[in-house]
Write an enzyme that holds these catalytic residues in place. Structure first.
Site, PDB file in Angstrom:
ATOM      1  CE1 TYR A   1      -7.252  -8.912  -7.277  1.00 43.49           C
ATOM      2  CE2 TYR A   1      -7.785  -6.970  -5.978  1.00 43.49           C
ATOM      3  CZ  TYR A   1      -7.968  -7.744  -7.109  1.00 43.49           C
ATOM      4  OH  TYR A   1      -8.874  -7.348  -8.081  1.00 43.49           O
TER       5      TYR A   1
ATOM      6  CG  ASP B   1      -0.956  -2.965  -3.931  1.00 47.08           C
ATOM      7  OD1 ASP B   1      -1.542  -1.941  -3.520  1.00 47.08           O
ATOM      8  OD2 ASP B   1      -1.510  -3.851  -4.609  1.00 47.08           O
TER       9      ASP B   1
ATOM     10  CE  LYS C   1      -9.498  -1.712  -1.578  1.00 43.51           C
ATOM     11  NZ  LYS C   1      -8.539  -2.712  -1.971  1.00 43.51           N
TER      12      LYS C   1
HETATM   13  C1  LIG Z   1      -8.245  -3.226  -3.400  1.00 43.67           C
HETATM   14  C2  LIG Z   1      -6.844  -3.509  -3.784  1.00 43.67           C
HETATM   15  C3  LIG Z   1      -6.390  -3.360  -5.095  1.00 43.67           C
HETATM   16  C4  LIG Z   1      -7.314  -3.092  -6.244  1.00 43.67           C
HETATM   17  O1  LIG Z   1      -7.961  -1.874  -6.144  1.00 43.67           O
HETATM   18  P1  LIG Z   1      -9.335  -1.662  -6.978  1.00 43.67           P
HETATM   19  O2  LIG Z   1      -9.659  -0.227  -6.725  1.00 43.67           O
HETATM   20  O3  LIG Z   1     -10.317  -2.622  -6.405  1.00 43.67           O
HETATM   21  O4  LIG Z   1      -9.036  -1.955  -8.401  1.00 43.67           O
HETATM   22  C5  LIG Z   1      -5.043  -3.503  -5.339  1.00 43.67           C
HETATM   23  N1  LIG Z   1      -4.180  -3.789  -4.353  1.00 43.67           N
HETATM   24  C6  LIG Z   1      -4.586  -3.951  -3.076  1.00 43.67           C
HETATM   25  C7  LIG Z   1      -3.579  -4.237  -2.022  1.00 43.67           C
HETATM   26  C8  LIG Z   1      -5.928  -3.841  -2.753  1.00 43.67           C
HETATM   27  O5  LIG Z   1      -6.325  -4.044  -1.492  1.00 43.67           O
END
Ligand SMILES: *Cc1c(COP(=O)(O)O)cnc(C)c1O
Length: 435
Positions: A145, A240, A273
């Site tokens: 994601y 990511d 995060k």
């Molecule tokens: C949480 C997450 C996102 C999205 O971040 P948001 O602050 O919720 O938009 C993107 N990539 C990864 C791997 C994530 O865990």
């Protein structure tokens, strides 16, 4: 428990006003059933719901709360920042300090831009990769994601290395026609995709340790091939690390792979995060030549009214300073490992099939006898059994993710007693599970 269920009352009110009663879907408990807990307050490793019931929190806002809730140094930094103003729409010293910290801790990054959410960071990184390479196509992996930007809401089409199908209504197929979706940890598919599309690939985006299909590591041979093929074809390797950054190790998942693959570095990194410590803050970074393609220097447009927000940067900076203290990751890793080992041992003692894995303060466990390597395998998890486990733990004051495809998080505030209490609660639940 009070006689009135205030969680239910709030949920009923919320459902009339907010779609599904929540502002982010997984919070609604749709997968597991039941009433979401409305949080009243949180401190350390715990939060309390609207009934005043305490839970040991293994979500930590889905990762940011690595120090636990309400860490005194972070609270102090935020309180001080709030008194100086909420937002200016002009640059501040704190943004420079935060950029310096990030660049110091993540050697693959020369320059960074701050944004407000992981979605925004991922979306901007893709635009930058396309702008910097002059190419259209992006590669992603099923089960990873990267936020909810249109081009990334894609699942694999039928057949090998075909273009993906949108996973959301409202995303026209044309918008995802340049997104190639492959199976995670599948070297053959990866090679085939580069043979077919190599010169058109702007970037390959990957969660190096995937936390959105529970917890699945990219294998070392797979990661090595990702790096080699990107280099060979002039595509950018984009990590990511919104979840893994400052979570699995101080240098993120890239520092974990750098230990296993000599000289390993991604070209771009997306973060979120933990860098905000619980405030809306995210970032993306890369080498100077790539980052200088961004506006106002280059032709790739990107902007944000609240980007680099002074309160969020104060929160993020204070968090990053705490996690650099000696022994922080050693302790966090040991606590997290003791949870996974404890849960697995308790399951086995009750004849329940289980295995698990962790890195730093991030973990996953599975109702399997060996760790899954891709999304399709994760999704064969027995849903009803997982739901029984989830609700059994919830009833005993232990809050894990309300969906089987999410990772879990331990904070520095979790004590050995919290882990022991969690394992004891789990053992009671395991007694009632099918085996
Ligand atoms: C949480 C997450 C996102 C999205 O971040 P948001 O602050 O919720 O938009 C993107 N990539 C990864 C791997 C994530 O865990």
């Amino acid at each position: 428990m009070t006689s009135v269920d205030r969680n239910q009352l709030l949920f009923d009110r919320a459902k009339l006003l907010i779609p599904g009663g929540v502002n982010s879907p997984v919070r609604a408990f749709r997968a597991v059933g039941g009433t979401p807990r409305f949080v009243q307050r949180a401190q350390g490793a715990y939060f309390w719901d609207a009934n005043g019931q305490r839970y040991i929190d293994y979500i930590g806002s889905w990762g940011p709360m690595i120090l636990g809730h309400g860490h005194p140094a972070v609270v102090e930094a935020v309180q001080k920042a709030v008194l100086e103003g909420f937002s200016y729409g002009a640059p501040t010293e704190r943004e420079v300090e935060l950029a310096e910290e990030i660049i110091k801790l993540v050697p693959s990054i020369d320059m960074v831009r701050l944004v407000s959410s992981g979605t925004e960071a991922g979306m901007s990184a893709i635009r930058l990769a396309r702008g910097a390479t002059g190419r259209k196509k992006i590669i992603k992996f099923e089960g990873c994601y990267h936020g909810h930007a249109d081009a990334l809401l894609v699942k694999a089409g039928s057949g090998l290395a075909t273009f993906g199908n949108p996973t959301s209504a409202g995303v026209p197929p044309e918008v995802v026609q340049h997104t190639i979706v492959l199976e995670y940890n599948n070297v053959e598919q990866l090679e085939a995709a580069f043979v077919e599309h190599g010169p058109e690939v702007a970037c390959l985006m990957i969660e190096p340790i995937a936390g959105n299909m529970n917890f699945v590591r990219a294998s070392v041979p797979f990661m090595k091939r990702c790096r080699e093929l990107c280099t060979q074809h002039g595509a950018l390797l984009a990590f990511d690390e919104v979840m893994t950054g400052f979570r699995v190790a101080l240098g993120g998942a890239q520092s974990v792979y750098a230990k296993l693959i000599p000289g390993f570095e991604p070209d771009m990194t997306v973060m979120g995060k933990v860098i905000g410590g619980g405030m809306p803050l995210a970032a993306f970074g890369a080498k100077r030549a790539v980052m200088e393609q961004l506006a106002p220097l280059g032709g790739v447009y990107q902007a944000g009214t609240l980007s680099g927000n002074p309160v969020a940067t104060a929160c993020g900076l204070a968090t990053l300073r705490e996690i650099q203290k000696p022994g922080f990751y050693e302790n966090l890793s040991a606590t997290t490992r003791s949870l996974v080992d404890g849960l697995t041992a308790a399951a086995h003692a009750e004849g329940v099939t289980m295995c698990g894995d962790s890195q730093g303060g991030m973990f996953g466990f599975f109702l399997f006898d060996e760790l899954p390597q891709n999304y399709a395998k994760v999704m064969t998890t027995d849903g009803p059994t997982f739901n029984q486990l989830f609700h059994g733990l919830l009833d005993r004051g232990v809050y894990i993710a309300p969906a089987l495809y999410e990772a879990g998080f331990v904070s520095a505030a979790h004590t050995a007693q919290d882990i022991a209490d969690t394992v004891a609660a789990a053992r009671e639940v395991f007694k009632g599970l099918p085996r």
